[in-house]
Enzyme design. Structure first.
Site, PDB file in Angstrom:
ATOM      1  N   ASP A   8       2.440  58.152  54.180  1.00 56.27           N
ATOM      2  CA  ASP A   8       1.242  57.930  53.358  1.00 56.27           C
ATOM      3  C   ASP A   8       0.029  58.476  54.121  1.00 56.27           C
ATOM      4  O   ASP A   8      -0.287  58.017  55.217  1.00 56.27           O
ATOM      5  CB  ASP A   8       1.094  56.419  53.087  1.00 56.27           C
ATOM      6  CG  ASP A   8      -0.085  56.098  52.163  1.00 56.27           C
ATOM      7  OD1 ASP A   8      -0.948  56.985  51.954  1.00 56.27           O
ATOM      8  OD2 ASP A   8      -0.157  54.962  51.674  1.00 56.27           O
ATOM      9  N   ASP A 110      -0.416  61.819  47.786  1.00 55.56           N
ATOM     10  CA  ASP A 110      -0.445  61.667  49.250  1.00 55.56           C
ATOM     11  C   ASP A 110       0.663  60.760  49.805  1.00 55.56           C
ATOM     12  O   ASP A 110       0.519  60.211  50.883  1.00 55.56           O
ATOM     13  CB  ASP A 110      -1.832  61.204  49.712  1.00 55.56           C
ATOM     14  CG  ASP A 110      -2.030  59.713  49.591  1.00 55.56           C
ATOM     15  OD1 ASP A 110      -1.474  59.109  48.667  1.00 55.56           O
ATOM     16  OD2 ASP A 110      -2.749  59.153  50.441  1.00 55.56           O
ATOM     17  N   GLU A 111       1.748  60.643  49.051  1.00 50.83           N
ATOM     18  CA  GLU A 111       2.846  59.775  49.490  1.00 50.83           C
ATOM     19  C   GLU A 111       4.206  60.437  49.281  1.00 50.83           C
ATOM     20  O   GLU A 111       4.474  60.941  48.190  1.00 50.83           O
ATOM     21  CB  GLU A 111       2.886  58.534  48.601  1.00 50.83           C
ATOM     22  CG  GLU A 111       2.000  57.414  48.984  1.00 50.83           C
ATOM     23  CD  GLU A 111       2.147  56.331  47.935  1.00 50.83           C
ATOM     24  OE1 GLU A 111       3.129  55.585  47.995  1.00 50.83           O
ATOM     25  OE2 GLU A 111       1.289  56.284  47.044  1.00 50.83           O
TER      26      GLU A 111
HETATM   27  P1  DGT Z   1      -5.383  54.866  52.727  1.00 52.03           P
HETATM   28  O1  DGT Z   1      -4.038  55.215  52.187  1.00 52.03           O
HETATM   29  O2  DGT Z   1      -5.734  53.437  52.594  1.00 52.03           O
HETATM   30  O3  DGT Z   1      -5.607  55.363  54.112  1.00 52.03           O
HETATM   31  O4  DGT Z   1      -6.479  55.607  51.845  1.00 52.03           O
HETATM   32  P2  DGT Z   1      -6.303  56.681  50.704  1.00 52.03           P
HETATM   33  O5  DGT Z   1      -7.667  57.204  50.404  1.00 52.03           O
HETATM   34  O6  DGT Z   1      -5.292  57.703  51.069  1.00 52.03           O
HETATM   35  O7  DGT Z   1      -5.847  55.786  49.482  1.00 52.03           O
HETATM   36  P3  DGT Z   1      -4.549  55.843  48.561  1.00 52.03           P
HETATM   37  O8  DGT Z   1      -3.354  56.190  49.362  1.00 52.03           O
HETATM   38  O9  DGT Z   1      -4.524  54.565  47.808  1.00 52.03           O
HETATM   39  O10 DGT Z   1      -4.864  56.985  47.523  1.00 52.03           O
HETATM   40  C1  DGT Z   1      -4.640  58.356  47.774  1.00 52.03           C
HETATM   41  C2  DGT Z   1      -5.744  59.201  47.171  1.00 52.03           C
HETATM   42  O11 DGT Z   1      -5.853  58.923  45.786  1.00 52.03           O
HETATM   43  C3  DGT Z   1      -7.126  58.890  47.740  1.00 52.03           C
HETATM   44  O12 DGT Z   1      -7.410  59.638  48.895  1.00 52.03           O
HETATM   45  C4  DGT Z   1      -8.023  59.221  46.613  1.00 52.03           C
HETATM   46  C5  DGT Z   1      -7.227  58.940  45.378  1.00 52.03           C
HETATM   47  N1  DGT Z   1      -7.642  57.654  44.818  1.00 52.03           N
HETATM   48  C6  DGT Z   1      -7.276  56.405  45.201  1.00 52.03           C
HETATM   49  N2  DGT Z   1      -7.875  55.473  44.487  1.00 52.03           N
HETATM   50  C7  DGT Z   1      -8.668  56.130  43.591  1.00 52.03           C
HETATM   51  C8  DGT Z   1      -9.568  55.716  42.549  1.00 52.03           C
HETATM   52  O13 DGT Z   1      -9.782  54.520  42.305  1.00 52.03           O
HETATM   53  N3  DGT Z   1     -10.165  56.732  41.836  1.00 52.03           N
HETATM   54  C9  DGT Z   1      -9.936  58.058  42.075  1.00 52.03           C
HETATM   55  N4  DGT Z   1     -10.541  59.001  41.343  1.00 52.03           N
HETATM   56  N5  DGT Z   1      -9.123  58.472  43.055  1.00 52.03           N
HETATM   57  C10 DGT Z   1      -8.503  57.527  43.796  1.00 52.03           C
HETATM   58 CA    CA Z   2      -3.087  57.167  51.367  1.00 46.76          CA
END
Ligand code: DGT
Ligand code: CA
Length: 359
Positions: A8, A110-111
């Site tokens: 992830d 991203d997974e």
């Molecule tokens: P992490 O995994 O906690 O280090 O952080 P992220 O940013 O990788 O979060 P994740 O794995 O839940 O989501 C992957 C990507 O999906 C993230 O970089 C941006 C997108 N994403 C997540 N949540 C939202 C949202 O609520 N709205 C939009 N437009 N995109 C989102």
């Molecule tokens: Ca992520």
């Protein structure tokens, strides 16, 4: 089944933007701007440095800007560029993960779930470390990895230690690992279910794992009831599903912005032959052709067409692309800056390999 890894990416969109702009280690927010006013929209994701000052996904941009103003840090706000992250993700899969996987499933942008050949956890951990190091070196972004006996446990494990974490759960450690969690840490158990469980006096993972199956079946139905209990026990027999829906895309920037179809078409032979070369390597045929256009406002437009049967042929790709281009230019008054072709709906060709691979 071999050991399973769940990879992830950390703060994915934000990390990609930080890399792209040389802003690593700084607070950065990726926003989805609705365009109504300068600040209307929401946070898609943000870097861990931005999370430290209270910004998080889904927060209104306005609120995030207030948080930024109240901190002593310089916070960058950048618009989301999904296409770029998509290709970044594909490259990580193709250039780092694929070769180390017995099987690989792209679960989201991203997974990834990776099934390894090995049953040995020490070896699996080494592969995970290698993946983390390679991604960091080649792409300058980081990921967290969970190592476990199945997809459920691996996914939960990858969430335990972020960013840049590596959490390994051997089969004999599954129970202890699961019992250390909150019910809400288990993916696929929603708030409603958690509430219903709590009404029945089931508040912990251990209580769920040891619950009377008859009671769970009564409350949630046969299938879901038993599934809940299995999850709490860290049991999951679902397969790592190799995604078939792959695609190959090539995009190029025109020498000058144009609406002249015969000029624009001149780049198609090279795009098409690059795509066909990749399909040859993978021994795949395509069933759908897409035209990708990026206009002078940096807006992306796509048009696609499906074929009656799958082929792997240069002419079809070019001809369909040309036709889509004509149609696009007729319907739109955009001026084109970049243009691309994509072969999708791909499938491995059965039977013998191409002559080239044969020798
Ligand atoms: P992490 O995994 O906690 O280090 O952080 P992220 O940013 O990788 O979060 P994740 O794995 O839940 O989501 C992957 C990507 O999906 C993230 O970089 C941006 C997108 N994403 C997540 N949540 C939202 C949202 O609520 N709205 C939009 N437009 N995109 C989102
Ligand atoms: Ca992520």
């Amino acid at each position: 089944m071999g050991v399973i890894l769940h990879v992830d990416m950390d703060a994915f969109y934000a990390s990609v933007e930080a890399q792209r702009r040389g802003l690593e280690g700084e607070p950065l927010v990726v926003g989805v701007y609705s365009g109504r006013t300068e600040d209307s929209g929401a946070v898609s994701t943000c870097s861990y440095e931005a999370r430290e000052i209270g910004i998080h996904a889904a927060m209104p941009i306005k609120t995030a800007k207030k948080k930024a103003d109240n901190s002593d840090k310089e916070v960058s706000f950048v618009p989301m560029d999904k296409e770029y992250y998509d290709s970044f993700s594909d490259r990580i899969q193709e250039e780092i993960l694929q070769e180390r996987a017995e099987k690989i499933e792209k679960a989201s942008i991203d997974e990834f779930y990776i099934e390894l050949k090995t049953e040995n956890y020490k070896q699996a951990e080494n592969v995970a470390k290698e993946i983390q190091a390679s991604i960091k070196e080649e792409f300058e972004v980081t990921c967290s990895i969970g190592v476990g006996p199945n997809k459920l446990v691996a996914k939960i494990a990858s969430d335990r230690d972020k960013p840049e974490g590596l959490t390994k759960v051997k089969p004999e450690e599954v129970q202890e690992f699961m019992y250390g969690l909150e019910i809400s840490d288990i993916h696929g158990i929603g708030d409603r279910t958690e509430e219903k469980l709590s009404e029945r006096g089931i508040e912990s993972v251990q209580e769920l794992a040891e619950a009377d199956p008859a009671l769970l079946v009564r409350e949630f139905g046969e299938k879901q009831g038993l599934k809940l209990r299995e999850k709490a026990r860290g049991e999951d027999d679902s397969e790592v599903e190799e995604s078939q829906q792959k695609q190959v895309t090539r995009i190029t920037t025109l020498e000058e912005n144009s609406r002249n179809s015969s000029k624009i078409k001149q780049v198609f032979p090279e795009l098409a032959s690059d795509i066909i070369e990749k399909l040859e390597e993978e021994n795949m045929d395509y069933g759908s052709v897409q035209l990708i256009v990026i206009d002078t406002e940096i807006q992306m437009h796509t048009r696609s067409t499906s074929l009656k049967t799958r082929v792997r042929n240069n002419e079809t790709l070019k001809e369909k692309g040309e036709k889509l281009l004509e149609e696009f230019l007729e319907a739109s008054n955009s001026t084109i800056r970049r243009v691309g072709l994509r072969a999708s709906d791909l499938k491995k060709r059965k039977g013998q390999k191409s002559m080239e691979q044969f020798f």
